[in-house]
Design a protein around this motif. Sequence first.
Motif, mmCIF file in Angstrom:
data_model
loop_
_atom_site.group_PDB
_atom_site.id
_atom_site.type_symbol
_atom_site.label_atom_id
_atom_site.label_comp_id
_atom_site.label_asym_id
_atom_site.label_seq_id
_atom_site.Cartn_x
_atom_site.Cartn_y
_atom_site.Cartn_z
ATOM 1 N N THR A 239 0.845 -1.194 0.000
ATOM 2 C CA THR A 239 0.000 0.000 0.000
ATOM 3 C C THR A 239 0.880 1.243 0.000
ATOM 4 O O THR A 239 2.061 1.173 0.316
ATOM 5 C CB THR A 239 -0.911 0.027 1.244
ATOM 6 N N LYS A 240 0.294 2.381 -0.319
ATOM 7 C CA LYS A 240 1.050 3.630 -0.394
ATOM 8 C C LYS A 240 1.029 4.385 0.929
ATOM 9 O O LYS A 240 1.016 5.608 0.948
ATOM 10 C CB LYS A 240 0.471 4.518 -1.505
ATOM 11 N N ASP A 241 1.017 3.669 2.022
ATOM 12 C CA ASP A 241 0.956 4.305 3.337
ATOM 13 C C ASP A 241 1.812 3.509 4.309
ATOM 14 O O ASP A 241 2.514 2.585 3.912
ATOM 15 C CB ASP A 241 -0.494 4.390 3.825
ATOM 16 N N LEU A 242 1.767 3.868 5.579
ATOM 17 C CA LEU A 242 2.571 3.228 6.614
ATOM 18 C C LEU A 242 1.794 2.197 7.425
ATOM 19 O O LEU A 242 2.266 1.753 8.465
ATOM 20 C CB LEU A 242 3.135 4.302 7.560
ATOM 21 N N SER A 243 0.619 1.819 6.967
ATOM 22 C CA SER A 243 -0.229 0.903 7.726
ATOM 23 C C SER A 243 0.441 -0.450 7.918
ATOM 24 O O SER A 243 1.147 -0.955 7.048
ATOM 25 C CB SER A 243 -1.569 0.717 7.016
ATOM 26 N N ARG A 244 0.196 -1.044 9.105
ATOM 27 C CA ARG A 244 0.808 -2.321 9.458
ATOM 28 C C ARG A 244 -0.191 -3.193 10.209
ATOM 29 O O ARG A 244 -1.115 -2.690 10.848
ATOM 30 C CB ARG A 244 2.055 -2.093 10.321
ATOM 31 N N ASN A 245 0.020 -4.492 10.114
ATOM 32 C CA ASN A 245 -0.767 -5.446 10.883
ATOM 33 C C ASN A 245 -0.118 -5.644 12.244
ATOM 34 O O ASN A 245 1.070 -5.968 12.326
ATOM 35 C CB ASN A 245 -0.861 -6.793 10.165
ATOM 36 N N ASN A 246 -0.890 -5.445 13.310
ATOM 37 C CA ASN A 246 -0.383 -5.614 14.661
ATOM 38 C C ASN A 246 -1.331 -6.547 15.411
ATOM 39 O O ASN A 246 -2.492 -6.191 15.668
ATOM 40 C CB ASN A 246 -0.280 -4.257 15.367
ATOM 41 N N TRP A 247 -0.844 -7.735 15.763
ATOM 42 C CA TRP A 247 -1.716 -8.753 16.345
ATOM 43 C C TRP A 247 -2.273 -8.346 17.704
ATOM 44 O O TRP A 247 -3.411 -8.677 18.041
ATOM 45 C CB TRP A 247 -0.975 -10.086 16.468
ATOM 46 N N LEU A 248 -1.477 -7.593 18.488
ATOM 47 C CA LEU A 248 -1.951 -7.197 19.816
ATOM 48 C C LEU A 248 -3.125 -6.222 19.706
ATOM 49 O O LEU A 248 -4.132 -6.362 20.401
ATOM 50 C CB LEU A 248 -0.811 -6.563 20.615
ATOM 51 N N VAL A 249 -3.006 -5.235 18.813
ATOM 52 C CA VAL A 249 -4.112 -4.301 18.606
ATOM 53 C C VAL A 249 -5.307 -5.040 18.011
ATOM 54 O O VAL A 249 -6.460 -4.756 18.345
ATOM 55 C CB VAL A 249 -3.678 -3.127 17.709
ATOM 56 N N GLY A 250 -5.031 -6.006 17.140
ATOM 57 C CA GLY A 250 -6.122 -6.808 16.585
ATOM 58 C C GLY A 250 -6.886 -7.540 17.660
ATOM 59 O O GLY A 250 -8.116 -7.654 17.617
ATOM 60 N N LEU A 251 -6.154 -8.024 18.675
ATOM 61 C CA LEU A 251 -6.785 -8.749 19.772
ATOM 62 C C LEU A 251 -7.635 -7.824 20.635
ATOM 63 O O LEU A 251 -8.746 -8.173 21.043
ATOM 64 C CB LEU A 251 -5.702 -9.414 20.629
ATOM 65 N N LEU A 252 -7.127 -6.628 20.910
ATOM 66 C CA LEU A 252 -7.812 -5.698 21.811
ATOM 67 C C LEU A 252 -8.932 -4.922 21.128
ATOM 68 O O LEU A 252 -9.910 -4.550 21.765
ATOM 69 C CB LEU A 252 -6.803 -4.711 22.400
#
Length: 321
Positions: A239-252
């Motif tokens: 993607t043309k941005d700084l977005s990332r997958n973060n499992w901890l935030v996904g959990l919360l």
Amino acid sequence: MHEPKPMVNPPTSFIRTKWTKLDQYISIALFILHFLCIFAPFYFNWHAFWVSFALYVITGLSISVSYHRNLAHKSFELPKLLEYFFAYCAAHALQGDPIDWVSTHRCHHQFVDTERDPHSPIQGFWFSHILWLFDSYTLTKRVCPKYFTDFKKIERSIIIWFSKHGRPDNVRDLEKQAFYRFIHKTYLLHHVAFAVLLYEVGGLPFLIWGTCVRTVVVLHITFMVNSVCHIWGKRRWNTKDLSRNNWLVGLLAFGEGWHNNHHAFEYSARFGIEWWEYDPGWYVIRFLQAIGVATHVKSPSQIHKQRLVIHKPETPSIGIQ
């Protein structure tokens, strides 16, 4: 597509030359909420704790399902009464009414990680996490520059604490509906009424745990999507941005942490694309679809995924000061 430039601009100063009354209202309200959390251990009981936890699930999940996936991105459709019910639950997360929340989020996607982004970490971690809330002057110019007027009228209205100055032009679909206009105009009153209800039912323990603790927790978990998920995590999609997958935030955050997935396929109702990517928001939508309530549920095609997948080693996270 190219990896976005890891440019870090000087963070916006917390102490500015001019604070609008709206900034003052927001800062006072958030200070009071955080301050009252100090007394939570002294008013703990299990009834209050479980009320707080239930409201965390209801309001946090509704932010993801209603505000984000249903209203902001139209990734699925619901019957109007059910749509309004979920939106009303989300409104009690104290993150703004549907019109303001959706407007800000659509602006975020349109100008993600640029100077026009309402809450990008290119201006510093704390700006993207919370400080952007206290800069309504700048926020208005970014989100609704065509309507950058009428400051005094809005500032006089203590009812509309969390509204931006001016009228956004990217949420006309919501502004046409009387329900969302009503919530926009009376937003604070619903929180006051609910806080009074909690106090009448369970006294100070219910008020502190059900309102203060629960609201602060949901706020910061949601803010982590804006800050943490644009700094730390893995990038699976180009993607043309700084977005990332973060499992901890996904959990919360009920699946919101699979943020690179979301920015790659923002139209998708499913954020956790792999089976192991925990996504309660998607489970709710799938259940509603299974019983014939949710319709026009969108998800990424295999061709679209193949087009965006990264076939190279992960690039390191940017350093945010």
